[in-house]
Write an enzyme that holds these catalytic residues in place. Structure first.
Site, PDB file in Angstrom:
ATOM      1  N   ILE A 109       0.859  -1.181   0.000  1.00  8.94           N
ATOM      2  CA  ILE A 109       0.000   0.000   0.000  1.00  8.94           C
ATOM      3  C   ILE A 109       0.895   1.230   0.000  1.00  8.94           C
ATOM      4  O   ILE A 109       1.911   1.269   0.697  1.00  8.94           O
ATOM      5  CB  ILE A 109      -0.978   0.010   1.197  1.00  8.94           C
ATOM      6  CG1 ILE A 109      -1.936   1.210   1.098  1.00  8.94           C
ATOM      7  CG2 ILE A 109      -0.236  -0.016   2.526  1.00  8.94           C
ATOM      8  CD1 ILE A 109      -3.095   1.140   2.077  1.00  8.94           C
ATOM      9  N   ILE A 140       4.920  -1.142   2.853  1.00  7.82           N
ATOM     10  CA  ILE A 140       4.564   0.260   2.635  1.00  7.82           C
ATOM     11  C   ILE A 140       5.364   0.774   1.441  1.00  7.82           C
ATOM     12  O   ILE A 140       6.596   0.722   1.436  1.00  7.82           O
ATOM     13  CB  ILE A 140       4.844   1.111   3.883  1.00  7.82           C
ATOM     14  CG1 ILE A 140       4.168   0.488   5.119  1.00  7.82           C
ATOM     15  CG2 ILE A 140       4.371   2.546   3.649  1.00  7.82           C
ATOM     16  CD1 ILE A 140       2.672   0.279   4.995  1.00  7.82           C
ATOM     17  N   LYS A 141       4.651   1.286   0.435  1.00  9.66           N
ATOM     18  CA  LYS A 141       5.310   1.758  -0.789  1.00  9.66           C
ATOM     19  C   LYS A 141       5.738   3.221  -0.620  1.00  9.66           C
ATOM     20  O   LYS A 141       4.928   4.082  -0.273  1.00  9.66           O
ATOM     21  CB  LYS A 141       4.372   1.638  -1.987  1.00  9.66           C
ATOM     22  CG  LYS A 141       4.139   0.205  -2.420  1.00  9.66           C
ATOM     23  CD  LYS A 141       3.213   0.120  -3.620  1.00  9.66           C
ATOM     24  CE  LYS A 141       3.928   0.412  -4.912  1.00  9.66           C
ATOM     25  NZ  LYS A 141       3.050   0.153  -6.097  1.00  9.66           N
ATOM     26  N   ILE A 142       7.015   3.449  -0.878  1.00  6.72           N
ATOM     27  CA  ILE A 142       7.605   4.785  -0.800  1.00  6.72           C
ATOM     28  C   ILE A 142       8.318   5.060  -2.120  1.00  6.72           C
ATOM     29  O   ILE A 142       9.138   4.255  -2.564  1.00  6.72           O
ATOM     30  CB  ILE A 142       8.607   4.877   0.373  1.00  6.72           C
ATOM     31  CG1 ILE A 142       7.878   4.672   1.704  1.00  6.72           C
ATOM     32  CG2 ILE A 142       9.349   6.213   0.360  1.00  6.72           C
ATOM     33  CD1 ILE A 142       8.799   4.613   2.911  1.00  6.72           C
TER      34      ILE A 142
END
EC number: 2.2.1.2
Length: 369
Positions: A109, A140-142
């Site tokens: 996400i 967690i997408k960064i």
């Protein structure tokens, strides 16, 4: 299914993740079917995917009605809806996560794309998303912007697993690996168990070809046109070389010996845009151990139907890949300029999708009142 191309791809060391998620897919059992029949072992999402999911179907109506009755703000509603989908998908993939020691069974996400150039806001929202989803198999997408590098390090340091997205250049990819290793070093100092931390680095493929092919067409020479459709694969193949070299260093070896995991390359944007290019190209040309390929369903089905998997197609291709990149420079294509533009456009496109998502949810909340 053991003899299918997707099974062969998995056996060759490629983890197949689906680049799509919706509540309808979760509720219908469609996700379990892809796990059972197409060797899918993970899911990635992004603002564009969620905008599309929310814009069609009735799967979200009940939750939207509850949120509307509570006078929930649109940003809070989006947060609730998307994290609920990711948590539910994470539960479906939990057996795979457990069986693979955390390598697969992952659901990603993304932080709000508007934070792409704000490290502090990215770090804060990464923590919020991780806490809300509350599943160990979330990622967690960064984005791999310059500001994102700091956020990657600090998020890993806090014990949160990360999917780094929007990587286009080899130079930035090296910086992403460095940010990950620094994060692991900080995580160790903070007392975290490094074996629980996982990361993938999402290297985009087809968008490179789309932009470079446009420039090759504009040049128009025979030499230029002969290079069409080759840059994306070559760039990704050389990224794998960067990966193998980076995790063979003494610095990485020390961390791995302490229980850390490699940050695996993930091939993103693997749907072919040019009808002249074989629809499985960004799968079959990018096969090697320790990689992930996240595919839109159309590409997944094409691979299952007629993908030809012939083992490692990356490491024997390094010399040819270098020749392709050198030839691009010779005909006048500045690859560094291309990758810088693609990063800028990638952030901008996700912001547009995010705003579309907000508009869709705003309309749904108003209609439910």
């Amino acid at each position: 299914m053991s003899n299918s191309p997707t099974a062969e791809l998995s056996a060759a060391g490629v983890s197949i993740w689906l680049d799509d998620l919706s509540r309808e897919r979760i509720a219908s059992g469609g996700l379990e079917k892809l796990i059972a029949e197409r060797n899918v072992v993970g899911v990635t999402t992004n603002p564009t995917i969620f905008a599309g999911a929310l814009a069609k179907g009735e799967a979200y109506d009940e939750q939207v009605a509850v949120l509307a009755a509570a006078n929930t703000s649109v940003t809070d509603a989006v947060f609730e809806i998307t994290t609920d989908d990711v948590a539910a998908a994470s539960d479906i993939f939990r057996p795979i996560y457990d069986a693979t020691g955390g390598f697969d069974g992952r659901v990603s996400i993304e932080v709000e794309p508007g934070f792409a150039h704000d490290a502090a806001a990215t770090i804060q929202q990464a923590q919020q998303l991780w806490t809300k989803v509350d599943r160990p198999n979330a990622l967690i997408k960064i984005p791999a912007t310059l500001e994102g590098l700091e956020a990657i390090t600090e998020t890993i340091a806090a014990g949160i697993s990360v999917n780094v997205t929007l990587i286009f250049s080899l130079e930035r990819y090296r910086a992403v690996i460095d940010a990950y290793l620094t994060g692991l070093e900080k995580a160790k100092a903070n007392g975290h168990d490094l074996s629980t931390l996982h990361s993938v680095a999402s290297f985009f493929v087809s968008r490179v070809d789309t932009e470079i092919d446009k420039r090759l067409d504009a040049i128009g020479s025979d030499e230029a046109l002969a290079l069409k459709g080759k840059a994306g694969v070559a760039n990704a193949q050389l990224a794998y070389e960067v990966f193998t070299e980076a995790f063979a260093t003494e610095r990485a070896a020390t961390l791995l010996a302490g229980g850390a995991n490699k940050q695996r390359p993930l091939w993103a944007s693997t749907g072919v845009k040019d009808p002249a290019v074989l629809d499985t190209t960004y799968v079959v040309e990018l096969v090697a151990a320790d990689v992930v390929n996240t595919m839109p369903e159309k590409t997944l089905e094409a691979t299952f139907d007629h993908g030809v998997i012939a083992g490692d197609s990356i490491t024997p291709s390094y010399a040819a890949a270098r020749e392709t990149i050198a030839a691009l420079a010779t005909v006048g294509v500045d690859v560094d300029d291309v990758t810088a533009l693609l990063e800028k456009e990638g952030v901008e496109k996700f912001i547009v999708s995010w705003n579309e998502l907000l508009d869709t949810v705003t309309a749904a909340l108003q209609a439910a009142k």
